[in-house]
Design a protein around this motif. Structure first.
Motif, PDB file in Angstrom:
ATOM      1  N   UNK A  87       0.827  -1.205   0.000  1.00 17.19           N
ATOM      2  CA  UNK A  87       0.000   0.000   0.000  1.00 17.19           C
ATOM      3  C   UNK A  87       0.865   1.260   0.000  1.00 17.19           C
ATOM      4  N   UNK A  88       1.987   1.236   0.714  1.00 18.47           N
ATOM      5  CA  UNK A  88       2.909   2.364   0.704  1.00 18.47           C
ATOM      6  C   UNK A  88       3.480   2.569  -0.695  1.00 18.47           C
ATOM      7  N   UNK A  89       3.775   1.475  -1.363  1.00 14.51           N
ATOM      8  CA  UNK A  89       4.298   1.548  -2.723  1.00 14.51           C
ATOM      9  C   UNK A  89       3.250   2.102  -3.687  1.00 14.51           C
ATOM     10  N   UNK A  90       2.018   1.715  -3.518  1.00 11.99           N
ATOM     11  CA  UNK A  90       0.956   2.218  -4.394  1.00 11.99           C
ATOM     12  C   UNK A  90       0.713   3.707  -4.185  1.00 11.99           C
ATOM     13  N   UNK A  91       0.873   4.182  -2.969  1.00 14.33           N
ATOM     14  CA  UNK A  91       0.679   5.604  -2.693  1.00 14.33           C
ATOM     15  C   UNK A  91       1.841   6.449  -3.213  1.00 14.33           C
ATOM     16  N   UNK A  92       3.017   5.846  -3.384  1.00 12.23           N
ATOM     17  CA  UNK A  92       4.203   6.575  -3.827  1.00 12.23           C
ATOM     18  C   UNK A  92       4.612   6.135  -5.231  1.00 12.23           C
ATOM     19  N   UNK A  93       3.684   6.190  -6.153  1.00 12.61           N
ATOM     20  CA  UNK A  93       3.969   5.722  -7.504  1.00 12.61           C
ATOM     21  C   UNK A  93       4.368   6.849  -8.446  1.00 12.61           C
ATOM     22  N   UNK A  94       4.632   8.023  -7.922  1.00 11.02           N
ATOM     23  CA  UNK A  94       5.047   9.137  -8.770  1.00 11.02           C
ATOM     24  C   UNK A  94       6.462   8.917  -9.284  1.00 11.02           C
ATOM     25  N   UNK A  95       6.728   9.425 -10.474  1.00 10.67           N
ATOM     26  CA  UNK A  95       8.064   9.302 -11.044  1.00 10.67           C
ATOM     27  C   UNK A  95       8.994  10.339 -10.447  1.00 10.67           C
ATOM     28  N   UNK A  96      10.235   9.934 -10.233  1.00  7.11           N
ATOM     29  CA  UNK A  96      11.266  10.859  -9.793  1.00  7.11           C
ATOM     30  C   UNK A  96      12.417  10.770 -10.785  1.00  7.11           C
ATOM     31  N   UNK A  97      13.217  11.791 -10.822  1.00  4.92           N
ATOM     32  CA  UNK A  97      14.356  11.820 -11.724  1.00  4.92           C
ATOM     33  C   UNK A  97      15.630  11.639 -10.915  1.00  4.92           C
ATOM     34  N   UNK A  98      16.370  10.590 -11.241  1.00  4.17           N
ATOM     35  CA  UNK A  98      17.658  10.346 -10.606  1.00  4.17           C
ATOM     36  C   UNK A  98      18.746  10.817 -11.554  1.00  4.17           C
ATOM     37  N   UNK A  99      19.608  11.685 -11.063  1.00  5.77           N
ATOM     38  CA  UNK A  99      20.715  12.192 -11.860  1.00  5.77           C
ATOM     39  C   UNK A  99      21.986  11.460 -11.460  1.00  5.77           C
ATOM     40  N   UNK A 129      26.212  10.713 -12.919  1.00  3.55           N
ATOM     41  CA  UNK A 129      27.278  11.333 -13.705  1.00  3.55           C
ATOM     42  C   UNK A 129      26.962  12.814 -13.844  1.00  3.55           C
ATOM     43  N   UNK A 130      27.292  13.443 -14.947  1.00  5.21           N
ATOM     44  CA  UNK A 130      27.042  14.875 -15.051  1.00  5.21           C
ATOM     45  C   UNK A 130      25.801  15.195 -15.868  1.00  5.21           C
ATOM     46  N   UNK A 131      25.600  14.453 -16.937  1.00  7.05           N
ATOM     47  CA  UNK A 131      24.489  14.789 -17.831  1.00  7.05           C
ATOM     48  C   UNK A 131      23.505  13.646 -18.028  1.00  7.05           C
ATOM     49  N   UNK A 132      23.605  12.628 -17.240  1.00 12.88           N
ATOM     50  CA  UNK A 132      22.727  11.465 -17.374  1.00 12.88           C
ATOM     51  C   UNK A 132      21.648  11.495 -16.296  1.00 12.88           C
ATOM     52  N   UNK A 133      20.461  11.067 -16.684  1.00 16.91           N
ATOM     53  CA  UNK A 133      19.365  10.973 -15.719  1.00 16.91           C
ATOM     54  C   UNK A 133      18.415   9.869 -16.152  1.00 16.91           C
ATOM     55  N   UNK A 134      17.619   9.414 -15.198  1.00 19.95           N
ATOM     56  CA  UNK A 134      16.635   8.376 -15.468  1.00 19.95           C
ATOM     57  C   UNK A 134      15.396   8.668 -14.629  1.00 19.95           C
ATOM     58  N   UNK A 135      14.233   8.449 -15.210  1.00 25.90           N
ATOM     59  CA  UNK A 135      12.976   8.622 -14.474  1.00 25.90           C
ATOM     60  C   UNK A 135      12.425   7.257 -14.110  1.00 25.90           C
ATOM     61  N   UNK A 136      12.254   7.041 -12.811  1.00 24.62           N
ATOM     62  CA  UNK A 136      11.687   5.784 -12.324  1.00 24.62           C
ATOM     63  C   UNK A 136      10.730   6.095 -11.185  1.00 24.62           C
ATOM     64  N   UNK A 137       9.795   5.180 -10.912  1.00 21.54           N
ATOM     65  CA  UNK A 137       8.857   5.403  -9.803  1.00 21.54           C
ATOM     66  C   UNK A 137       9.573   5.409  -8.451  1.00 21.54           C
ATOM     67  N   UNK A 138       9.058   6.219  -7.556  1.00 20.80           N
ATOM     68  CA  UNK A 138       9.630   6.314  -6.216  1.00 20.80           C
ATOM     69  C   UNK A 138       9.587   4.969  -5.500  1.00 20.80           C
ATOM     70  N   UNK A 139       8.557   4.178  -5.736  1.00 24.10           N
ATOM     71  CA  UNK A 139       8.442   2.881  -5.068  1.00 24.10           C
ATOM     72  C   UNK A 139       9.589   1.954  -5.470  1.00 24.10           C
ATOM     73  N   UNK A 140      10.060   2.050  -6.698  1.00 23.76           N
ATOM     74  CA  UNK A 140      11.183   1.218  -7.138  1.00 23.76           C
ATOM     75  C   UNK A 140      12.459   1.634  -6.413  1.00 23.76           C
TER      76      UNK A 140
END
Length: 64
Positions: free
Chosen positions: A18-30, A32-43
């Motif tokens: 249930x905590x994972x379902x409530x926190x399913x928004x995407x976040x951006x992890x940066x 190196x210097x110019x690389x980033x990835x968007x993944x769900x907060x629960x992951x």
């Protein structure tokens, strides 16, 4: 004892689910210097929780 442990495990699993379902928004992890990835907060939370469990298991001493 198993009668107590299995319901407790199920309760903890449903709390995490249930905590994972409530926190399913995407976040951006940066990284190196110019690389980033968007993944769900629960992951991210699951990965760091698993990493903590892994490190705890392998760094604590066990009595024979």
């Amino acid at each position: 004892m198993q009668v107590i442990i299995w319901p407790l495990r199920l309760i903890i699993f449903f709390l995490f689910a249930s905590f994972s379902a409530m926190n399913s928004e995407n976040i951006t992890l940066y990284y190196f210097e110019d690389r980033s990835i968007e993944i769900p907060l629960s992951v991210v939370l699951l990965v760091f929780f698993a990493l903590g469990v892994f490190l705890t298991i392998f760094t604590t001493s066990r009595c024979p």
